[in-house]
Design an enzyme around this catalytic site. Sequence first.
Site, PDB file in Angstrom:
ATOM      1  N   HIS A 282       1.036  -1.266  -0.334  1.00 38.73           N
ATOM      2  CA  HIS A 282      -0.345   0.284   0.370  1.00 38.73           C
ATOM      3  C   HIS A 282       0.415   1.298  -0.047  1.00 38.73           C
ATOM      4  O   HIS A 282       0.174   2.938  -0.411  1.00 38.73           O
ATOM      5  CB  HIS A 282      -1.124   0.050   1.346  1.00 38.73           C
ATOM      6  CG  HIS A 282       0.203  -0.530   2.658  1.00 38.73           C
ATOM      7  ND1 HIS A 282      -0.094  -1.964   2.361  1.00 38.73           N
ATOM      8  CD2 HIS A 282      -0.163   0.178   3.648  1.00 38.73           C
ATOM      9  CE1 HIS A 282       0.659  -1.753   3.741  1.00 38.73           C
ATOM     10  NE2 HIS A 282       0.325  -0.315   4.727  1.00 38.73           N
TER      11      HIS A 282
ATOM     12  N   GLY B 121       0.083  -5.994  -2.287  1.00 43.85           N
ATOM     13  CA  GLY B 121      -0.713  -5.943  -1.740  1.00 43.85           C
ATOM     14  C   GLY B 121      -1.649  -6.662   0.149  1.00 43.85           C
ATOM     15  O   GLY B 121      -2.279  -6.101   0.445  1.00 43.85           O
TER      16      GLY B 121
ATOM     17  N   ASN C  84       5.847   1.495  12.080  1.00 45.31           N
ATOM     18  CA  ASN C  84       5.165   3.075  13.001  1.00 45.31           C
ATOM     19  C   ASN C  84       4.396   3.082  13.775  1.00 45.31           C
ATOM     20  O   ASN C  84       3.299   4.046  14.190  1.00 45.31           O
ATOM     21  CB  ASN C  84       4.669   3.702  11.219  1.00 45.31           C
ATOM     22  CG  ASN C  84       3.457   2.896  10.660  1.00 45.31           C
ATOM     23  OD1 ASN C  84       2.518   2.190  11.538  1.00 45.31           O
ATOM     24  ND2 ASN C  84       3.599   3.016   9.406  1.00 45.31           N
TER      25      ASN C  84
ATOM     26  N   LEU D  90       1.282   2.030  13.596  1.00 44.81           N
ATOM     27  CA  LEU D  90       0.084   2.532  13.354  1.00 44.81           C
ATOM     28  C   LEU D  90      -0.470   1.132  12.659  1.00 44.81           C
ATOM     29  O   LEU D  90       0.054   1.219  11.489  1.00 44.81           O
ATOM     30  CB  LEU D  90      -0.758   2.846  13.462  1.00 44.81           C
ATOM     31  CG  LEU D  90      -0.129   4.232  14.307  1.00 44.81           C
ATOM     32  CD1 LEU D  90      -0.419   6.036  13.923  1.00 44.81           C
ATOM     33  CD2 LEU D  90      -1.592   4.017  15.481  1.00 44.81           C
TER      34      LEU D  90
ATOM     35  N   ARG E 137       2.039 -38.632 -10.214  1.00 46.32           N
ATOM     36  CA  ARG E 137       2.884 -37.957  -8.986  1.00 46.32           C
ATOM     37  C   ARG E 137       4.466 -38.611  -8.951  1.00 46.32           C
ATOM     38  O   ARG E 137       5.095 -37.989  -9.528  1.00 46.32           O
ATOM     39  CB  ARG E 137       2.329 -37.745  -7.887  1.00 46.32           C
ATOM     40  CG  ARG E 137       2.448 -39.308  -6.908  1.00 46.32           C
ATOM     41  CD  ARG E 137       1.600 -39.578  -5.863  1.00 46.32           C
ATOM     42  NE  ARG E 137       1.418 -40.922  -4.950  1.00 46.32           N
ATOM     43  CZ  ARG E 137       2.012 -41.544  -4.393  1.00 46.32           C
ATOM     44  NH1 ARG E 137       3.169 -40.614  -3.183  1.00 46.32           N
ATOM     45  NH2 ARG E 137       1.725 -42.431  -3.706  1.00 46.32           N
TER      46      ARG E 137
ATOM     47  N   GLU F 153       4.054 -24.126   3.099  1.00 44.86           N
ATOM     48  CA  GLU F 153       2.745 -24.416   2.010  1.00 44.86           C
ATOM     49  C   GLU F 153       3.467 -22.352   1.014  1.00 44.86           C
ATOM     50  O   GLU F 153       3.525 -21.997   0.209  1.00 44.86           O
ATOM     51  CB  GLU F 153       2.015 -24.427   1.895  1.00 44.86           C
ATOM     52  CG  GLU F 153       1.832 -25.607   1.927  1.00 44.86           C
ATOM     53  CD  GLU F 153       1.691 -26.435   3.445  1.00 44.86           C
ATOM     54  OE1 GLU F 153       2.003 -25.431   4.563  1.00 44.86           O
ATOM     55  OE2 GLU F 153       2.113 -27.636   3.718  1.00 44.86           O
TER      56      GLU F 153
ATOM     57  N   ASP G  20      -6.069 -41.965   3.817  1.00 48.05           N
ATOM     58  CA  ASP G  20      -6.047 -40.727   5.021  1.00 48.05           C
ATOM     59  C   ASP G  20      -6.964 -39.845   5.210  1.00 48.05           C
ATOM     60  O   ASP G  20      -6.906 -39.715   6.147  1.00 48.05           O
ATOM     61  CB  ASP G  20      -5.210 -39.895   4.463  1.00 48.05           C
ATOM     62  CG  ASP G  20      -3.011 -41.110   4.591  1.00 48.05           C
ATOM     63  OD1 ASP G  20      -3.518 -41.232   5.844  1.00 48.05           O
ATOM     64  OD2 ASP G  20      -2.973 -40.515   3.912  1.00 48.05           O
TER      65      ASP G  20
ATOM     66  N   ARG H 128      -2.606 -40.323  -6.538  1.00 51.16           N
ATOM     67  CA  ARG H 128      -1.248 -40.734  -5.716  1.00 51.16           C
ATOM     68  C   ARG H 128      -1.700 -42.322  -6.807  1.00 51.16           C
ATOM     69  O   ARG H 128      -0.435 -42.900  -5.968  1.00 51.16           O
ATOM     70  CB  ARG H 128      -2.384 -41.026  -4.240  1.00 51.16           C
ATOM     71  CG  ARG H 128      -1.334 -42.166  -3.585  1.00 51.16           C
ATOM     72  CD  ARG H 128      -1.877 -41.863  -1.902  1.00 51.16           C
ATOM     73  NE  ARG H 128      -1.561 -42.672  -0.730  1.00 51.16           N
ATOM     74  CZ  ARG H 128      -1.754 -44.096  -0.529  1.00 51.16           C
ATOM     75  NH1 ARG H 128      -2.763 -44.955  -0.739  1.00 51.16           N
ATOM     76  NH2 ARG H 128      -0.941 -44.214   0.195  1.00 51.16           N
TER      77      ARG H 128
END
Lengths: 618, 618
Positions: free
Chosen positions: A74, A120, A181, A183, A319, A367, A424, A474
């Site tokens: 910002h 941002g 600062n 604040l 995978r 992550e 799982d 998997r």
Amino acid sequence: MPVQTSPRVAALQNVATRLRIDSVLSTSEAGSGHPTSCASAAEIVAALFFSEMRFDPRDPQNPDNDRFVMSKGHAAPLLYAAWAEVGYIPREHLLTLRRLDSDLEGHPTPRLSFVDVATGSLGQGICAAVGIALNARRIKSEYRTYVLLGDGESSEGSVWEAAEIAAADRLDSLCGITDVNGLGQSGPSIWDHNMDAYASKWRAFGWHALVVDGHDVTALLDAFEEARGTKGRPTMILARTLKGKGISLAEGKQGWHGKAFKKGDELRKVLAELESQIVPEEGPAPLPSGPRGHSASSAPVKGSVGTPSYKIGDTVATREAYGSGIAKLGNADNRIVALDGDVKNSTFSEKFEEEHADRFYENYIAEQVMIGSAMGLASRGAIPFPSTFAAFLTRAYDFIRMAAISNLNVKIAGSHAGVSIGEDGPSQMALEDLAMMRAQPNMTVIYPCDGVSTERLVELMAYHPGPVYMRTSRPKTPVIYGHDEAFAIGGLKILRQSTGDVATIVAAGVTLFEALKAHDELKKRGIQIRVVDLYCLQPIDAESLLECARVTKRVITVEDHYAAGGIGDAVATAIAPGGFTVERLCVREIPRSGTPEELLDRYGISASHIVAAVEPKA
Amino acid sequence: MPVQTSPRVAALQNVATRLRIDSVLSTSEAGSGHPTSCASAAEIVAALFFSEMRFDPRDPQNPDNDRFVMSKGHAAPLLYAAWAEVGYIPREHLLTLRRLDSDLEGHPTPRLSFVDVATGSLGQGICAAVGIALNARRIKSEYRTYVLLGDGESSEGSVWEAAEIAAADRLDSLCGITDVNGLGQSGPSIWDHNMDAYASKWRAFGWHALVVDGHDVTALLDAFEEARGTKGRPTMILARTLKGKGISLAEGKQGWHGKAFKKGDELRKVLAELESQIVPEEGPAPLPSGPRGHSASSAPVKGSVGTPSYKIGDTVATREAYGSGIAKLGNADNRIVALDGDVKNSTFSEKFEEEHADRFYENYIAEQVMIGSAMGLASRGAIPFPSTFAAFLTRAYDFIRMAAISNLNVKIAGSHAGVSIGEDGPSQMALEDLAMMRAQPNMTVIYPCDGVSTERLVELMAYHPGPVYMRTSRPKTPVIYGHDEAFAIGGLKILRQSTGDVATIVAAGVTLFEALKAHDELKKRGIQIRVVDLYCLQPIDAESLLECARVTKRVITVEDHYAAGGIGDAVATAIAPGGFTVERLCVREIPRSGTPEELLDRYGISASHIVAAVEPKA
């Protein structure tokens, strides 16, 4: 404030004042923005841009430039003002801030050549800075990486993920500055101006930490020098500042966050006060003197997966083929890097580490910094493949969102998709990953079913511009594609078809094999269906799907994913222009533990459910 | 290990050994699971359940029971074994672990009465524990909250968000235990057994921290006592342990994460070794002696927003009406609590704080612990309303996912939806929030357009079971509903209709007003359209939408959201069974800064675009 005597300090102090003036002017012209958040960091940025940092101000993308990340996004007007001050953008252009026709957006984005990653969303810039610093090692450059944070931002857990990884990686080329600062937006920040509360945390996380007066240019320069001399660990400079510094109306006061000063009397008074702070100087601050060194750059060489590692008849989990794919890709192309979150033996990114240990980055169970670091690496020319269980990519969704805003070359892999992981249970099952990835309009979404297509698509995703997501599974699945099969981003494969098809089944990943089983079962009963492997969900081959719909009328999607946002929605959107709708087989409730086969059946996405959906109702 | 002489210690040591045996047996029977992650924490859990914790083992949901959260959820078998050891579940039932017909899932879920929140995504349990501890204050109970973490888990940033907030809130009823077994899934954890690396962090974050031998029951009991005596801050006990403790095959060794011992010789040997560790005891460990005290519980009283704060003709932002709604709701019902992430003056949750400061929890800029804490509060009977910019809810998507798995009563509010926020730019715009929320199958998704419907829907969402999301907008919008207008979860409003409608426009929030403008403009041109306020996207009133589609044939959705996962997909799914498709107006690319009006038009969702979409193509 005591009068500064050193000419350099006087010149830098005046740079800071001009940065304040420009931040005030541009936000007042825009009618919104955060001038007080700029004012607190003006000396920090002045000292960085005009003394500490080594870069070519005419060439922001020079690979050996020191990098600056505005994590407290910002304060964008301050960043823009700094690039005006070094002469890269015309000063008058600052007054286009926040306009639709200007790239000087409310928060920085890489539409601007001097912005590496969009910021941002707080707590992300420092994660990207970790990746940017890692990239210096990759290209053997001496550039240093600076990142400016806010104190409020330091409550974000991602900041501490970055702190941990940067310390573990001994990233001494990384220097953070926290603009304390005191604040936040809605009140005092959590630890106010208790500088020790911040310093003790950074020290506990293994950083060198210094506390300085953030409005004292000399102290800042000394701190930067100390950081440069600190080896084996990163440095965090905790700068005590006042929000709205130099503007008595707002300095150190609540209620001024994110407010531009009103044009007219209010603005005039603020500007007069700031202008009165210009001190006599012997000459302007010298411009930056160029990069610290020049890394050897060579023309990039594309990698290739070459001959697939698997052949028809093999069974291999996608995978695992992902792992073999990226490992091979990295042989020729040193831009390819991999990151993981302590599951490299499940995602099989360990195959990459085995071959290219110097380009593998372990992020432990964190992550957010994994994706953030990948963003930083991508912003500096690497092609990063971060991987974890797809379920845990939800942890980094804000980072993925910002990577999309930055349109970065991150190649994200999520394993263990869907109920087919089995015992799982739901916490480990990704059932919303396609929805979250497809929602990003520039995200390419890939979902291979076998080892050969996985390797081929790994190669395609590496060189497809922008962010890409690959979903892997998997369970081991049979290899169905031969070595000469061609794939394309935006493609699909029609695996079964005949002139008498009564329905098109669109599947991907594990459900493709359920569709093939259903095909065989129905064929025995004299019913023909078409089977599509939708290995690329976004962009989608709408034309081919429409053609299937025109022929078979019925289109049935089957996916190991929740109802919203996945294959069903993707196909429905694609064929809607032809007036066609889809019937969906998908997971419609929170699942539970069980064997993969039991769960596919229980949640209605097994072959028998496809058969039942196709067969005419009694 | 020295022979323990105290009868209590001997009994507890034997409990620990039995917990190990049960964890090994159940995982071997299941053929998968994490017995070595259970073994490292066996003494910790034995000491907690049979000495430290005060609870009624026959009534896990007693409001005054001490709470235990298994943040390292993969040690679920240890948790189940403990509840068998106290007699709540039959020991033989442990052997149903991970079966489809058993609630003893791979990771704990609240299908089990002794589980408050689902765990298994690391770093969440401690966030929930913060909320559970806050709840003790709310109901004026003396219960204490214990949470067991893994060392690998401590890399998750969310852990440090929880650490920060718990310290700021001086939560001395909260006691964490980190099972520092030194091994992650894929290798040594980041700091191995460097206990000081952990302790110094917790101390820097303001906690009392102790380092103990996690297999020394006496040391653990002393540590728990010290924690109980520590006032004004939470305590973290850092327990040095060995993964696979007591099983020489695996103890302290890599390569055993997430592996069950094979039935047959391997299992027999492991069991024999564990059984040999049973020590002589004088008698079993006594069962827990019941809660520490009894809080005054009264029958819950429902709150009401009463007469809406706004009337037709007023203009008010829905985010502001959200604030007034929750503030009023909290008057009668002390279960209503609010949480925010340093944007209470933007989300208007500050209106709640003004009325009910003791039930407002500031989480600073830490969205993960905000949602996690809300999960904990909800699990103990509160009705929490956490709020921030909808864009930053992406930061907590993994928590939202787990809240859905737990089916908790969290009432999430996201403000500043879409491009209509204007100049702040894309980092602050939520354009994927509907997609991410709708993806969760049990999530109710609400999107009001005006102040009256917002307040009414706030009341409805509070008492609708399960997780609910409300999307609010930044711009002020006109109030269009009268005080007697009735709303319903799963409802919609047809605001304009005639017999000659050529299209149905389905809109919500800010785009509803664009649709109304388009209606008026088209009417001038002699074209009638139907306008629907789809204030509830999930569940959706498919029947009414289908009826509209049957009448008008064309259905056009218009939304301040990306193409995937929002209103377009929701309506398309609803009307597909009738063979109807939708035409979509939505944001199709990464947007930029500009005025709200400019952006609505630039991205194709303003009244003029609706008019153009309806008008017959030339």
